[in-house]
Design an enzyme around this catalytic site. Sequence first.
Site, mmCIF file in Angstrom:
data_model
loop_
_atom_site.group_PDB
_atom_site.id
_atom_site.type_symbol
_atom_site.label_atom_id
_atom_site.label_comp_id
_atom_site.label_asym_id
_atom_site.label_seq_id
_atom_site.Cartn_x
_atom_site.Cartn_y
_atom_site.Cartn_z
ATOM 1 N N CYS B 408 0.735 -0.925 0.443
ATOM 2 C CA CYS B 408 -0.378 -0.058 0.387
ATOM 3 C C CYS B 408 1.189 0.893 -0.037
ATOM 4 O O CYS B 408 0.594 2.158 -0.739
ATOM 5 C CB CYS B 408 -0.458 -0.392 1.292
ATOM 6 S SG CYS B 408 -0.238 0.474 2.694
ATOM 7 N N HIS B 452 -2.047 0.565 6.971
ATOM 8 C CA HIS B 452 -2.899 0.639 5.452
ATOM 9 C C HIS B 452 -1.729 2.421 5.219
ATOM 10 O O HIS B 452 -1.187 3.468 6.177
ATOM 11 C CB HIS B 452 -4.020 0.376 5.451
ATOM 12 C CG HIS B 452 -4.588 0.502 3.769
ATOM 13 N ND1 HIS B 452 -4.165 0.218 3.531
ATOM 14 C CD2 HIS B 452 -5.254 1.780 3.112
ATOM 15 C CE1 HIS B 452 -4.738 0.245 2.119
ATOM 16 N NE2 HIS B 452 -5.625 1.260 1.959
ATOM 17 N N ASP B 468 -8.271 5.784 -2.563
ATOM 18 C CA ASP B 468 -7.184 4.790 -1.670
ATOM 19 C C ASP B 468 -6.669 4.349 -3.175
ATOM 20 O O ASP B 468 -7.433 3.215 -3.588
ATOM 21 C CB ASP B 468 -7.550 4.098 -0.740
ATOM 22 C CG ASP B 468 -7.012 2.904 -0.597
ATOM 23 O OD1 ASP B 468 -5.627 2.870 -1.022
ATOM 24 O OD2 ASP B 468 -7.482 2.288 -0.139
#
Lengths: 307, 652
Positions: B408, B452, B468
């Site tokens: 991520c 994350h 995202d």
Amino acid sequence: MRAPDPNTSMDGVIAAASRVILGKDHQLRLALACLLARGHLLIEDLPGVGKTTLAHVLAQLLGLNFQRIQFTSDMLPADILGVSIYDRDSSAFNFHPGPIFAQVVLADEINRATPKTQSALLEAMEERQVTAEGQTRPLPAPFFVIATQNPQYQIGTFPLPESQLDRFLMRIELGYPDRAAERELLAGADRREVLAGMAPCLSPAELLAHQESVRRVHVSDALIDYVQALVAHTRESADWQAGLSPRAALALLASARAWAWLADRDHVLPEDIQAILPGVAGHRLRPAGDAPATGSVARLIEAVPIP
Amino acid sequence: MAKARSPALSPVQAWWLIATGIAVAAPLVPHIPPWLTIAAGLALLWRTALAWQRKPLPPRWLLVLLVAAGCAGVLWQFRTLFGQNPGVALLILLLALKYLEARTIRDGLAVVFLAFFLALAQFFYSQVIPAAIASTLGVLVATATLLALADPRDPPLATLRRAGVMLLQALPLMLLLFVLFPRVQGPLWALPRDANSARTGLSDTMAPGSISELSQSDAIAFRARFPDGVPPQRQLYWRGPVLSDFDGRAWRPLGEKPQPRLPYTEPDAGGIDYEIIIEPHNRHWLFALELPGATTAAMLATHDYQLLATEPLATRRRLAMRSYPAFHAGSDEDATVRRRAMFLPEGSNPRIRALAAQWRAQARNDDDVLLAAQTFFLRQRLLYTLMPPLLGEQTADEFLFDTKQGFCEHFANAFAVAMRTAGIPARVVTGYQGGELNPVDGWLTVRQYDAHAWTEVWLPGRGWLRIDPTAISAPTRIDLNLAAAVPASDPLPLLMRVDLAWLRDIRFRWDAVTNAWNQWVLGYSPARQRDLLRRLGMREPDWRSMTATLAVLAGLALLALTAWTLRQRRRRDPVLALWERFSHRLGRRGLARRPDEGPHDYAARIATALPQAAADMRAIADLYARLRYGPATTGVGTGLDELRRRMASFAP
């Protein structure tokens, strides 16, 4: 209330006996209580303090026939119980009763005999009968064994195991006489002569009746509470290896009844229990660890409040 | 008078003491130096061998030498004798050596008391449930040893059982003390170095690889409970540090001073209320769903919407929160902030820069650029993996065009860089995404592997919007969890393995128990204590009133016990009651009956002490003895009256 006469006769026994056994009234009384409670007595002390004389005196004064067995290490059970011998005239085996067939038996220095012989005596004591050659023969009544034992650190002895010590209702110690008593003994007449000249104060039948009335001495709930508290304390405390057994508790009650009867009471008091406790419990309690053996019963009495 | 000597230890008692030492010291083994474990073990073995062979203990001079050597060892190890670790080490050393001179019951008692303290020492290191169980076991064995020291005749199991019963009997008092004893804020043993050791968790910089490290940890970051139901997984963005400064490789926060007020006005509707329990991580950060609502007095907010605590979280913290998932703030964002959110170092990522120029040329507005970028990310078929290849200088370029594999932080980094090159203010937000709902107690557990990173872009008139980029390429990461999104060959923490259903079930249950323990036992803070007491009706629960209540309740408990014991004693006959009162009366003259004194003995003693009253005393004692010990026919009713009369008229 009970008629006074049996009591005075017992007082008479004590008074007469103390003319021979000087300065030992308490021990005499304990021995009588033991007899009245139908128990057997173990006297443990050094040689020469009057153990044998005590047994003699009791037998003589109570009008009982008396046998003395001197235990030795080569003694066999038959030497005590009796033996069957072939009789040529009748062409049959006749049983010759041993010295145990007497009303008062003095088993002198019992710990000198081998365990086998000891146990023959102890079985007879317990069952009040002798079985030999397939035939059971009852022992006379009353039947009272006074065993004497030298302290175990003496050489050449077989100490009685705990289970056998338990057969004796009481164990007492005579101890040295005090100064005045010893002086009287040394200065006075020969005790043997005094003893020989004594007349019985009691008949065997009377003694049996007394034993019966001792059993009827009242024991209250409060007193049973006290006995239970004492017994429970020996079981819970770490002072002893094992606590008192129910048989020991029964022995306490029986002895205390006799003690109360001797004091002309129809009920048992805590003092009676305390008086006989050293005699009854002393040989049944073995101190744990390295706690001193002497005074352990006194500590027990102090530790348990009377409920 | 000779000094009273304590009786010697019996072999059984020596065994009990050895068992106690093992039971309390074993859980401390991970916290003491290995040489000390070995030394203490040897001392115990030696003592065991001596107990076995019933040999005498070593001489005193040798023990003095051993103590000196041990202390020197501790000093050498820790450079000091004071503090938590050297203190515990010394305790263990002295306990082990005490065995070698434990000869009497008294020595045994000293060992047991030391053992009780060591059983407590475990909590300096850890306060989890297993530690509590281990400590309880230690206390149990130590209590049993106390019993064995008093009376070694019982078999071991019976002794243990009795010790257990005794501990159970102590439970009410323990609960009373737990609830009412005034709480101290902070850890009980506030020693330096203890709380500040490194812990896994987010950091305030982000470079490629910094978050994927966390994916291997299943430590719990925090727990949350939603009374009105858990929001969908895709809304569970737990906002942590916001990173706006980019130096070409690492992202850092702006570092502006946080304010006690939120930088935005809370909307009127759309709020979700929840409760959160954050594990200590020694940072100021709090985690909240985007975007968080009003702060309480103990919280601060940064300019970029991160909530902070006023103190670093050194202990577990429980907070009531409200968040607005649909809310965006910052439409009136400062020009300076926007400018800083567009900064890129010179020559950074030329390939994406060229591509962004292309998007910008074709787009009518920022929305079009955003769409183009998202489309590009999708078309690149980027692979979401825990084991991305290493990157060189131009991290965004290399990830997007060469390796195409990343975690991520690679996605967030590349997307933020791409947005900035296209002239859109963008920043990286780190935190946690998702969480696992424990069906047992309904708490959502967020672990370190849920860490994350995502991005936020600023659009005029709309403010900061969450984008995202991981969700574009690996939507399962957001909808389900990490395990569903990465390739099957990637190493995952054991707890994330979906194929072990039974393991997960056990874990859920254990988690629920741990959570309850954390909340109700460890989390029983001064504040909770005040709350509870207030609910129980205490008006101003401060430590004074608590101590007073504690004293009163403990006193009442003792009174109740005493009353009960007395009641047990009172169930007896009136004759005895009269007798005891009589004895008590005489007690004022120093002539009380000894507990083991029978009536006649007592009467005899009184008669000697008070000759003038001897006859009366004997009569009373006789009557009492007859009433209490005689046959029932004596007539208790009249006898009792007579006894009462005689006692009343007894005037020595």
